[in-house]
Scaffold this motif. Structure first.
Motif, mmCIF file in Angstrom:
data_model
loop_
_atom_site.group_PDB
_atom_site.id
_atom_site.type_symbol
_atom_site.label_atom_id
_atom_site.label_comp_id
_atom_site.label_asym_id
_atom_site.label_seq_id
_atom_site.Cartn_x
_atom_site.Cartn_y
_atom_site.Cartn_z
ATOM 1 N N SER A 1 90.090 23.707 143.980
ATOM 2 C CA SER A 1 90.840 24.287 145.385
ATOM 3 C C SER A 1 91.699 25.102 145.592
ATOM 4 C CB SER A 1 91.153 22.978 145.897
ATOM 5 O OG SER A 1 90.184 21.957 145.535
ATOM 6 N N ALA A 2 91.605 26.260 146.554
ATOM 7 C CA ALA A 2 92.339 27.251 145.751
ATOM 8 C C ALA A 2 93.241 27.448 147.503
ATOM 9 C CB ALA A 2 92.005 28.617 145.678
ATOM 10 N N PRO A 3 94.388 28.155 146.986
ATOM 11 C CA PRO A 3 95.145 28.580 148.091
ATOM 12 C C PRO A 3 93.919 29.480 149.125
ATOM 13 C CG PRO A 3 96.442 29.730 146.086
ATOM 14 C CD PRO A 3 95.022 29.624 145.828
ATOM 15 N N PHE A 4 94.986 29.955 150.339
ATOM 16 C CA PHE A 4 94.401 29.985 151.806
ATOM 17 C C PHE A 4 93.569 31.405 151.331
ATOM 18 C CE2 PHE A 4 98.087 31.884 152.101
ATOM 19 C CZ PHE A 4 98.127 32.674 153.201
ATOM 20 N N SER A 5 94.033 32.527 150.011
ATOM 21 C CA SER A 5 93.768 33.333 150.062
ATOM 22 C C SER A 5 92.941 34.084 149.203
ATOM 23 C CB SER A 5 94.935 34.222 150.408
ATOM 24 O OG SER A 5 95.046 34.504 149.309
ATOM 25 N N LYS A 6 92.304 33.037 148.435
ATOM 26 C CA LYS A 6 91.437 33.059 147.840
ATOM 27 C C LYS A 6 90.550 32.094 147.653
ATOM 28 C CE LYS A 6 94.829 34.773 144.263
ATOM 29 N NZ LYS A 6 96.150 34.168 143.058
ATOM 30 N N GLY A 7 89.006 32.249 146.150
ATOM 31 C CA GLY A 7 88.493 31.371 146.243
ATOM 32 C C GLY A 7 88.569 29.791 145.329
ATOM 33 N N GLY A 8 87.909 29.488 145.309
ATOM 34 C CA GLY A 8 87.826 27.887 144.218
ATOM 35 C C GLY A 8 87.556 28.630 143.010
ATOM 36 N N GLN A 9 88.596 28.003 141.869
ATOM 37 C CA GLN A 9 87.612 27.827 140.540
ATOM 38 C C GLN A 9 86.855 26.805 140.128
ATOM 39 O OE1 GLN A 9 91.258 28.767 138.470
ATOM 40 N NE2 GLN A 9 90.833 30.741 138.886
#
Length: 611
Positions: free
Chosen positions: A534-542
């Motif tokens: 789960s990513a920071p609010f400015s990025k997509g998940g991985q």
């Protein structure tokens, strides 16, 4: 209408049922050594606190297997995207516009992305003339040294890149920066269970393949459990149906209409066949329809191969769980368990009355078949984990769980690993305080693994409803709870660690999420662990693959850093939604859906792909 017009009771409460069970049988985080006692680090086993911590809403002391007066057919699955009234999950209380749970900003009540700052950064001390000249000189000197170290590190880093090594981001104290690729210098030693099949493609950057709109729900909550990936399709349960969609376009390939909601579904597939439990057709004068039907679905042909039910007297037995394993479809519930042969749907066993008051409350499938068996009255029941002959239900091995266990789950059937909240002390609604590694041949306990609910974050619902946990390489992999990251901005992160199934001890394995990311296991891929970040609010998940031998991370997929996409992706939670990854495609799907409020934009599922 197959569900009552009210939110379901707290998790772990199954639908009521009568009768009994199957026929009775004949006769630093992750380090290998603990930290100093006065400052235990994240991930180390500790004595559970005397008082349960704040967490998931629940009712400690209440047996999850006891009927609580809810109508038959009420789904017992973990709530998912769109489900109302769950802390830390999307959705709101029905009939209360604008009311949201703490930590769920925005008009849709979506879950706040993992890694997002949980509050303002810590404030520094007062400035001004409080510092003397010596203190200032020391600070300046320290800054110069730190700058020299940073510059030196960059020079070394670049010199390595010039030698032809693949350029990587510098490592931070909480893992690779930005949830990066892999730990520099890690060896590529093979995993004990062999090499995995999932490899990164030419590009790890994904795109949205398609989004499935949420079906129109006119009840308080509707169940849509079940999702699978085949060679050609993504198959998902919808509202009273199962539908196959083209993997890349989302075009509908086939549809199986059902008489009622899909209240349970097996996560296992046997020769492209899987099992579901669903509600029967509504009867005249009935407001609610119980979950009495068991079906076998051909995921290739799109056919309901057979549909079965069993009777207890004049009434059909209600089921809340179903699985497939060892060539057998098995369904359980508070009224007991039943099973059918996959090939032709022949009934193998069903609930019968017995003096011991024993019943199979649920089954776990896959390579083998096992059950959680409950004996005695509800207020004094004894639970055991039994390894079964899938052809007749005869126990091949049995392990009696310790007293104080009111509910249990089975994480894996081969090797046999169970989970339980001993003494109802988890306190956070996770359903887990201990794992039990069991010898499936003798039923003897190999190891008991304590997982302090304040340190670890696996989650178990129902007999086979465990998530954020994986078993492989002779180990069980679990995530830590979120904790502060290395920065001073209030961000959160976590790790995955493992325990040895033979000894019960924590191993040296440590998988860092990376600063501002959190990481959870999805499944095993041979000896590799597939995990979602789960990513920071400015990025997509991985999606990453973790080598089970070296713990090296390889990014398989990174989702778009687009606001509208992030909004949908972050609305799904590893705590509750279905996460399926295979062949460069990731699908996130809901399990339960509530009636939407005006202005809500919700989705049944979203798919990402790198191909």
């Amino acid at each position: 209408m197959t569900q009552p017009p009210q939110p379901p009771p707290p998790p772990n409460e199954p639908p009521p049922g009568g009768g009994f069970g199957a026929p009775p049988p004949p006769g630093g985080f992750g380090a290998p050594t603990p930290p100093p006692a006065e400052q235990p680090g994240y991930g180390y086993p500790q004595t559970p606190p005397a008082q349960p911590g704040y967490g998931y809403p629940g009712q400690p002391g209440q047996s999850p297997r006891m009927p609580q007066g809810q109508p038959p057919g009420q789904p017992a699955q973990q709530p998912g995207y769109g489900y109302p009234g769950q802390q830390g999950q999307p959705g709101q209380y029905p009939g209360q516009p604008g009311q949201q749970y703490p930590g769920q900003p925005g008009p849709y009540g979506q879950q706040q992305p993992h890694g997002y700052p949980q509050g303002p950064p810590p404030q520094g001390g007062p400035g001004g003339g409080g510092k003397n000249v010596n203190t200032i000189a020391m600070i300046i000197a320290a800054s110069v040294v730190a700058l020299a170290l940073v510059v030196g590190g960059i020079v070394i880093y670049n010199s390595k890149s010039d030698d032809g090594d693949t350029k990587k981001e510098a490592s931070s104290s909480a893992g690779t920066t930005g949830g990066g690729d892999e730990a520099e210098g890690a060896d590529d030693k093979p995993a004990p269970d062999g090499e995995g099949k999932e490899k990164p493609g030419a590009s790890t950057k994904s795109k949205v393949l398609f989004k499935l709109p949420a079906p129109k729900v006119t009840e308080s909550v509707a169940s849509m459990a079940g999702s699978w990936i085949t060679d050609k399709a993504y198959v998902k349960s919808g509202l009273k149906q199962v539908v196959a969609y083209d993997l890349d376009t989302g075009a509908e390939l086939w549809k199986i209409p059902l008489s009622g909601e899909v209240c349970a579904a097996s996560k296992h597939v046997t020769t492209n066949k899987t099992a579901i439990a669903f509600a029967g057709p509504p009867q005249e004068g009935q407001k609610y329809t119980p979950c009495t039907e068991i079906g076998l679905i051909d995921l290739t042909e799109g056919k309901l191969l057979w549909q079965k039910s069993v009777k207890d007297g004049d009434r059909k037995v209600t089921f809340s769980e179903v699985t497939i394993g060892g060539g057998t479809v098995a369904a359980g519930g508070t009224g007991g368990g039943a099973a059918w042969d996959v090939a032709g749907g022949k009934l193998l066993w069903k609930p019968v009355e017995n003096v011991e008051e024993c019943r199979d409350v649920g089954y776990a499938g896959g390579e083998a078949l096992a059950t959680v068996r409950q004996c005695g009255p509800y207020d004094a029941a004894v639970l055991s984990i039994e390894y079964l002959n899938p052809k007749d239900g005869t126990p091949l091995a049995k392990y009696k769980l310790p007293s104080g266990v009111e509910d249990a789950s089975i994480v894996s059937t081969k090797p046999l690993v169970a989970a339980a909240d001993v003494g109802d002390t988890a306190g956070d609604g996770s359903g887990v305080t201990d794992f039990f590694s069991i010898d499936e041949k003798t039923g003897k306990l190999r190891a008991k693994i304590a997982v302090d609910a304040e340190k670890y974050a696996p989650r178990c619902r129902d007999t086979e409803g465990c998530s954020k946990v994986a078993v492989g390489n002779g180990r069980i992999y679990v995530p830590s709870e979120q904790h502060p990251g290395a920065g001073d901005d209030g961000s959160r992160t976590n790790e995955i660690v493992s325990f040895d199934l033979a000894t019960g001890k924590i191993t040296a394995d440590r998988i860092d999420a990376g600063e501002r990311y959190t990481i959870d296991p999805i499944r095993m891929d041979g000896g590799n662990l597939i995990a979602y970040k789960s990513a920071p609010f400015s990025k997509g998940g991985q999606v990453v693959s973790i080598n089970g031998g070296s713990m090296k991370q390889t990014v398989l997929m990174e989702n778009p850093a687009n606001d509208s996409v992030i909004k949908v992706e972050s609305a799904f939670s590893p705590d509750s939604a279905e996460y399926r990854y295979a062949g460069g495609r990731l699908f996130l799907a809901t399990v339960l859906m509530s009636e939407p409020r005006p202005g809500d934009e919700r989705f049944l599922a979203i798919g990402f792909g790198t191909k």
